[in-house]
Design an enzyme around this catalytic site. Structure first.
Site: not given
Ligand code: SAH
Length: 378
Positions: A123, A137, A144, A148, A151, A367
């Site tokens: 995406e 973005c 991944c 987390c 996510c 994400c």
């Molecule tokens: N791997 C990188 C980029 C990931 S996405 C990282 O971990 O930073 C970018 C941000 O969005 C990260 O801070 C991630 O934790 C956050 N994120 C993921 N899912 C989310 C959600 N459902 N709501 C809000 N933020 C989210």
């Protein structure tokens, strides 16, 4: 499939000029093609109207994506508007991907689900805001490995790194969604995947995006977000690149961070903060700490006060992100009052805070969420 296929976007300026030389073409033709691609947003060789018909046919033969025999792209209907994705796919396209789905939100965000030649999907999102920023973005990996728990990107695990041309293509496709007289102004590497684990592809793609005869996006308008891998952060500090760094902190202590970010069990908070300090001292650029607010997990006033103690004496900024809910996951967004109390408590301790208001919830912009909701069912 043509095994020798090498997409146009995998050639640097120098490599393309060399290739043209070996084909007996003058070097300036390479510049002309790049102008069509980067400035004039063309993705079809047939539209490069200042090139001869023969040359356009030659370029199509060299670079157009070999036919995959895949089903035509489908429509999707999860935004406020539904768009026929086929409109984005042409036989003489220089792109490697096809658009499987496109969704548009009321706030102007647009999300593309791209499918690469191996059938894998990622995406990317175009975000617009009231300051006239037009932000891309992008994803850096298919799936991944970071895991987390809140996510969607990690659901289904890690599949592979994206290539430099695939990352660049995400940017070009998003740029092309804008009207001809508008361009991307910012890039956030905050899509699916962990950027510090794919710097070999990401940095060359960003170099094209920020170069004057590439997409010409300001260096300081590029932000790379990492889950917090200390070696990766140090590599970025030493790479002598001008981009900003964001670190996903999301918790004020190891107990909470261990529970929501498995990477923390390998690299606990103290190690991540040390690497962030190295980044700041090496580059002089302030680090942003991202903090996704999950109701009942990390968003109490006590959590805010503990976070403030952790970041005291650091030149940093905290970016609070109310959780963007995904129906597949059990987490909840805190109320506005809870968010307010959290932010006030941090500010009361002298920490600089930004709150990122949610965008694109209607287009599954969390994400990895669109990819997951439209995954191929096995
Ligand atoms: N791997 C990188 C980029 C990931 S996405 C990282 O971990 O930073 C970018 C941000 O969005 C990260 O801070 C991630 O934790 C956050 N994120 C993921 N899912 C989310 C959600 N459902 N709501 C809000 N933020 C989210």
């Amino acid at each position: 499939m043509n095994e020798n296929y090498k997409p146009l976007l995998s050639y640097s300026k120098e490599e393309l000029t060399d290739l043209f030389k070996t084909l007996g073409l003058p070097a300036f033709r390479a510049g002309q093609v790049r102008r069509w691609v980067f400035s004039r947003k063309t993705d079809r060789f047939s539209q490069m109207s200042d090139l001869s018909k023969d040359l356009r046919a030659k370029l199509t033969e060299l670079f157009a994506r070999p036919k995959s025999g895949a089903e035509p792209a489908k429509l999707i209907a999860n935004g406020s508007e539904t768009v026929a994705a086929e409109t984005f796919d042409y036989d003489d396209s220089l792109y490697e991907s096809r658009v499987v789905a496109k969704s548009v939100s009321d706030d102007g965000s647009e999300k593309l689900l791209l499918e690469w030649r191996d059938g894998r999907r990622v995406e990317c999102v175009l975000l617009r805001d009231d300051r006239n920023h037009r932000t891309a973005c992008v994803s850096v990996q298919v799936g991944c490995a970071m895991g987390c728990v809140f996510c969607c990107s990690g659901m289904g695990g890690f599949v592979r790194n994206l290539t430099r041309s695939e990352i660049l293509e995400e940017l070009l496709r998003l740029n092309a969604l804008l009207p001809q007289d508008e361009r991307l102004t910012h890039i956030v590497v905050m899509g699916t995947g962990e950027p510090t684990l794919n710097l070999d592809a990401l940095l060359p793609a960003l170099a094209e995006a920020t170069s004057g005869d590439g997409l010409d996006i300001g260096n300081r308008r590029v932000t790379i977000s990492t889950v917090g891998i200390p070696a990766g952060i140090r590599k970025l500090a030493e790479a002598n690149v001008p981009y900003k760094l964001a670190v996903s902190l999301h918790a004020p202590n190891d107990r909470i961070r261990d529970a929501i970010m498995p990477q923390n069990r390998i690299h606990p908070i103290a190690e991540v903060l040390r690497a962030a300090d190295v980044f700041f001292h090496t580059t002089g650029r302030r680090v942003t700490f991202e903090y996704v607010l999950l109701d009942g997990i990390n968003s109490s006033v006590d959590d805010a006060l503990e976070l403030a103690r952790l970041l005291r004496n650091k030149t940093a900024i905290v970016n609070c992100i109310p959780y963007n809910p995904a129906p597949e996951l059990p987490y909840k967004t805190p109320s506005n009052a809870t968010v307010r109390r959290f932010v006030d408590a941090l500010e009361g301790e002298g920490i600089q805070v930004k709150v990122r208001f949610r965008k694109g919830d209607k287009i599954n912009a969390a994400c990895g969420q669109l990819r997951w909701s439209l995954r191929e069912k096995e």
